[in-house]
Scaffold this motif. Structure first.
Motif, PDB file in Angstrom:
ATOM      1  N   GLY A  67     -10.225   2.057  24.073  1.00 39.73           N
ATOM      2  CA  GLY A  67     -10.138   3.474  23.709  1.00 39.73           C
ATOM      3  C   GLY A  67      -9.154   3.804  22.600  1.00 39.73           C
ATOM      4  O   GLY A  67      -8.675   4.940  22.514  1.00 39.73           O
ATOM      5  N   ILE A  68      -8.857   2.840  21.734  1.00 42.37           N
ATOM      6  CA  ILE A  68      -7.984   3.151  20.582  1.00 42.37           C
ATOM      7  C   ILE A  68      -8.718   4.123  19.669  1.00 42.37           C
ATOM      8  O   ILE A  68      -9.913   3.947  19.396  1.00 42.37           O
ATOM      9  N   LYS A  69      -8.007   5.158  19.215  1.00 43.70           N
ATOM     10  CA  LYS A  69      -8.699   6.168  18.393  1.00 43.70           C
ATOM     11  C   LYS A  69      -7.800   6.683  17.281  1.00 43.70           C
ATOM     12  O   LYS A  69      -6.647   6.249  17.155  1.00 43.70           O
ATOM     13  N   LYS A  70      -8.352   7.591  16.527  1.00 42.58           N
ATOM     14  CA  LYS A  70      -7.682   8.136  15.341  1.00 42.58           C
ATOM     15  C   LYS A  70      -6.255   8.584  15.668  1.00 42.58           C
ATOM     16  O   LYS A  70      -6.037   9.295  16.645  1.00 42.58           O
ATOM     17  N   GLY A  71      -5.323   8.157  14.844  1.00 45.58           N
ATOM     18  CA  GLY A  71      -3.929   8.589  15.002  1.00 45.58           C
ATOM     19  C   GLY A  71      -3.099   7.697  15.910  1.00 45.58           C
ATOM     20  O   GLY A  71      -1.870   7.789  15.911  1.00 45.58           O
ATOM     21  N   ASP A  72      -3.741   6.825  16.684  1.00 40.78           N
ATOM     22  CA  ASP A  72      -2.974   5.910  17.543  1.00 40.78           C
ATOM     23  C   ASP A  72      -2.236   4.891  16.671  1.00 40.78           C
ATOM     24  O   ASP A  72      -2.649   4.614  15.542  1.00 40.78           O
ATOM     25  N   GLU A  73      -1.173   4.335  17.233  1.00 41.54           N
ATOM     26  CA  GLU A  73      -0.457   3.260  16.525  1.00 41.54           C
ATOM     27  C   GLU A  73      -0.603   1.960  17.312  1.00 41.54           C
ATOM     28  O   GLU A  73      -0.526   1.972  18.544  1.00 41.54           O
ATOM     29  N   VAL A  74      -0.825   0.887  16.580  1.00 43.60           N
ATOM     30  CA  VAL A  74      -0.990  -0.429  17.209  1.00 43.60           C
ATOM     31  C   VAL A  74      -0.033  -1.396  16.531  1.00 43.60           C
ATOM     32  O   VAL A  74      -0.008  -1.502  15.294  1.00 43.60           O
ATOM     33  N   ILE A  75       0.767  -2.068  17.331  1.00 39.90           N
ATOM     34  CA  ILE A  75       1.796  -2.969  16.810  1.00 39.90           C
ATOM     35  C   ILE A  75       1.209  -4.353  16.559  1.00 39.90           C
ATOM     36  O   ILE A  75       0.593  -4.945  17.454  1.00 39.90           O
ATOM     37  N   ILE A  76       1.384  -4.838  15.327  1.00 36.49           N
ATOM     38  CA  ILE A  76       0.833  -6.155  14.962  1.00 36.49           C
ATOM     39  C   ILE A  76       1.899  -6.959  14.203  1.00 36.49           C
ATOM     40  O   ILE A  76       2.866  -6.392  13.705  1.00 36.49           O
ATOM     41  N   PRO A  77       1.717  -8.266  14.081  1.00 39.55           N
ATOM     42  CA  PRO A  77       2.663  -9.030  13.256  1.00 39.55           C
ATOM     43  C   PRO A  77       2.434  -8.767  11.773  1.00 39.55           C
ATOM     44  O   PRO A  77       1.301  -8.531  11.356  1.00 39.55           O
ATOM     45  N   ASP A  78       3.521  -8.814  10.996  1.00 44.76           N
ATOM     46  CA  ASP A  78       3.387  -8.713   9.533  1.00 44.76           C
ATOM     47  C   ASP A  78       2.791 -10.003   8.981  1.00 44.76           C
ATOM     48  O   ASP A  78       2.044  -9.999   8.017  1.00 44.76           O
ATOM     49  N   PHE A  79       3.147 -11.111   9.645  1.00 45.54           N
ATOM     50  CA  PHE A  79       2.684 -12.423   9.181  1.00 45.54           C
ATOM     51  C   PHE A  79       1.420 -12.772   9.957  1.00 45.54           C
ATOM     52  O   PHE A  79       1.468 -13.296  11.067  1.00 45.54           O
ATOM     53  N   THR A  80       0.283 -12.435   9.364  1.00 46.33           N
ATOM     54  CA  THR A  80      -1.002 -12.719  10.012  1.00 46.33           C
ATOM     55  C   THR A  80      -2.084 -12.742   8.950  1.00 46.33           C
ATOM     56  O   THR A  80      -1.817 -12.511   7.769  1.00 46.33           O
ATOM     57  N   MET A  81      -3.292 -13.033   9.381  1.00 45.04           N
ATOM     58  CA  MET A  81      -4.447 -12.943   8.499  1.00 45.04           C
ATOM     59  C   MET A  81      -4.891 -11.475   8.540  1.00 45.04           C
ATOM     60  O   MET A  81      -4.795 -10.843   9.589  1.00 45.04           O
ATOM     61  N   ILE A  82      -5.389 -10.978   7.441  1.00 40.11           N
ATOM     62  CA  ILE A  82      -5.559  -9.518   7.288  1.00 40.11           C
ATOM     63  C   ILE A  82      -6.497  -8.889   8.325  1.00 40.11           C
ATOM     64  O   ILE A  82      -6.422  -7.681   8.584  1.00 40.11           O
ATOM     65  N   ALA A  83      -7.349  -9.702   8.961  1.00 39.36           N
ATOM     66  CA  ALA A  83      -8.291  -9.147   9.945  1.00 39.36           C
ATOM     67  C   ALA A  83      -7.556  -8.417  11.080  1.00 39.36           C
ATOM     68  O   ALA A  83      -8.083  -7.428  11.612  1.00 39.36           O
ATOM     69  N   THR A  84      -6.376  -8.887  11.461  1.00 42.87           N
ATOM     70  CA  THR A  84      -5.616  -8.233  12.541  1.00 42.87           C
ATOM     71  C   THR A  84      -5.333  -6.777  12.164  1.00 42.87           C
ATOM     72  O   THR A  84      -5.545  -5.857  12.965  1.00 42.87           O
ATOM     73  N   ALA A  85      -4.878  -6.583  10.935  1.00 48.99           N
ATOM     74  CA  ALA A  85      -4.562  -5.224  10.464  1.00 48.99           C
ATOM     75  C   ALA A  85      -5.828  -4.410  10.245  1.00 48.99           C
ATOM     76  O   ALA A  85      -5.909  -3.237  10.635  1.00 48.99           O
ATOM     77  N   ASN A  86      -6.830  -5.041   9.633  1.00 45.73           N
ATOM     78  CA  ASN A  86      -8.060  -4.308   9.315  1.00 45.73           C
ATOM     79  C   ASN A  86      -8.745  -3.772  10.564  1.00 45.73           C
ATOM     80  O   ASN A  86      -9.258  -2.646  10.565  1.00 45.73           O
ATOM     81  N   ALA A  87      -8.750  -4.558  11.626  1.00 41.09           N
ATOM     82  CA  ALA A  87      -9.420  -4.116  12.860  1.00 41.09           C
ATOM     83  C   ALA A  87      -8.801  -2.806  13.357  1.00 41.09           C
ATOM     84  O   ALA A  87      -9.513  -1.910  13.826  1.00 41.09           O
ATOM     85  N   VAL A  88      -7.482  -2.704  13.237  1.00 40.74           N
ATOM     86  CA  VAL A  88      -6.787  -1.476  13.664  1.00 40.74           C
ATOM     87  C   VAL A  88      -7.249  -0.302  12.792  1.00 40.74           C
ATOM     88  O   VAL A  88      -7.566   0.782  13.291  1.00 40.74           O
ATOM     89  N   ILE A  89      -7.343  -0.563  11.494  1.00 37.70           N
ATOM     90  CA  ILE A  89      -7.738   0.499  10.561  1.00 37.70           C
ATOM     91  C   ILE A  89      -9.201   0.897  10.790  1.00 37.70           C
ATOM     92  O   ILE A  89      -9.549   2.081  10.717  1.00 37.70           O
ATOM     93  N   TYR A  90     -10.059  -0.068  11.120  1.00 38.55           N
ATOM     94  CA  TYR A  90     -11.466   0.270  11.422  1.00 38.55           C
ATOM     95  C   TYR A  90     -11.553   1.243  12.602  1.00 38.55           C
ATOM     96  O   TYR A  90     -12.486   2.017  12.699  1.00 38.55           O
TER      97      TYR A  90
END
Ligand SMILES: Cc1ncc(COP(=O)(O)O)c(C=O)c1O
Length: 372
Positions: A67-90
């Protein structure tokens, strides 16, 4: 050229793929999907496995399923492959970056709490290059702040945190089966969980949120299905899964032994509580080595040894420098992550690598250090 990584397809892969073609079951219907899901979730000691089209869609599906939705924040590592960040943005949520710790190269649990706000909904630890994150510390923080944990286990098939397989420790684990992964289906992914509701939701969203009657949709779904052909390869891989994992570990043992005497090369971490599966055998090229990482990589290539640089940190990615309301928190200072990028590269790491190939790679490293 000794490649950085190639798939090991030495079991029943061809036989099962042939079966798909001969029986005409080539779409996402067909017996291999369920069989692969069962075997892989059993391998992770989780109740449910939901196969999907790749590791990125596994991450996105996981976030949507909790149920992650618009405006939520998700904590991820800075050192990762970009898919980790992109999934949050999707999912229209905002990735919040955490620097790495020196000792495991993973997200530093000490730095998480200061980034938690009332918008934070989840933490996504990523088990870098096959070494598990310090999950007890991350779980304690998640429990204290009522956050979900979505493990990005794309690189850590079979790795253990204490007695538990990565991917089975948080609420959901996400895997990639891309061609360079320890277990591969060419392209492919899976989420694993013990939570029946999450599993049901993920199955629904994976398939356009089809319900009955068909073509009536109550939710925004996706086509993130895996094909029967991919799953056929996956099932064959699972028959040799332990061996595929152990080969990576044996490669690392030999590399560690041979590189012990090479001044200026830092070999990969393995904490007492961890079983690192060394998806990629990463090393840090220190000042004392006398040749910089880029030059070492170039010269190794000339000598027939392929390598890859470590990840380019998220806060340095050109896309994340842009002024964009979808990712306002992707800038800042992440010194350990910078250091890893500056010094890190990985050496040939396939499960099918031979002892001779590992020896050859290390010989060439020594030659380059000695100016040859
Ligand atoms: C940490 C991490 N997360 C996610 C992914 C995405 O997986 P895929 O390429 O299957 O979409 C990868 C892929 O290499 C990865 O390394």
């Amino acid at each position: 050229m000794i490649p950085v990584c190639e798939p090991t397809l030495k079991g029943n892969e061809l036989k099962y793929v042939e079966d798909c073609i001969k029986t005409n079951w080539i779409s996402s219907a067909g017996k291999y999907i369920k069989l692969f899901e069962e075997k892989f979730s059993e391998f992770c000691s989780t109740k449910y496995g939901i196969a999907c089209s790749n590791g990125t869609t596994a991450l996105h599906l996981a976030l949507e399923s909790i149920g992650i939705k618009k405006g939520d924040e998700v904590i991820i590592p800075d050192f990762t492959m970009i898919a980790t960040a992109n999934a949050v943005i999707y999912s229209q949520a905002r990735p919040i970056l955490i620097d790495s710790e020196d000792k495991t190269w993973n997200m530093d649990p000490k730095l998480i709490e200061e980034k938690i706000t009332d918008k934070t909904k989840a933490i996504m630890p990523m088990h870098t290059y096959g070494h598990p994150c310090d999950m007890d510390k991350i779980k304690n923080i998640a429990e204290k702040h009522d956050l979900k944990i979505v493990e990005d286990a794309a690189e850590s098939h079979g790795a253990l945190y204490k007695e538990k397989k990565t991917g089975s420790i948080g609420d959901i684990g996400c895997f990639s089966f891309y061609g360079n992964k320890i277990i591969t289906t060419g392209e492919g992914g899976m989420i694993v969980t013990d939570d029946e509701k999450i599993a049901e939701k993920a199955r629904l969203l994976r398939n356009h949120a089809f319900t009955k009657p068909r073509f009536i949709h109550n939710e925004l779904g996706f086509n993130y299905r895996m094909t029967n052909i991919q799953a056929a390869i996956g099932l064959a891989q699972m028959e040799n899964a332990d061996q595929l994992v152990e080969s990576r570990i044996n490669n690392a043992r030999l590399y560690n032994e041979l590189l012990k005497e090479v001044e200026g090369i830092t070999t990969p971490p393995e904490e007492d509580w961890a079983k690192n599966v060394y998806w990629m055998y990463g090393v840090l090229v220190e000042k004392e080595f006398g040749v910089k990482k880029e030059e070492l990589m170039e010269k190794l290539k000339e000598k027939g040894i392929d390598t890859r640089s470590f990840f380019y940190p998220m806060h340095l990615q050109p896309i994340f420098q842009e002024d964009d309301e979808r990712f306002p928190d992707t800038k800042g200072n992440y010194p350990v992550s910078d250091m890893l990028y500056e010094k890190g590269l990985y050496l040939p790491s396939s499960s099918s690598l031979t002892e001779e190939q590992i020896k050859e790679a290390v010989e060439k490293i020594v030659e380059i250090k000695n100016g040859k």
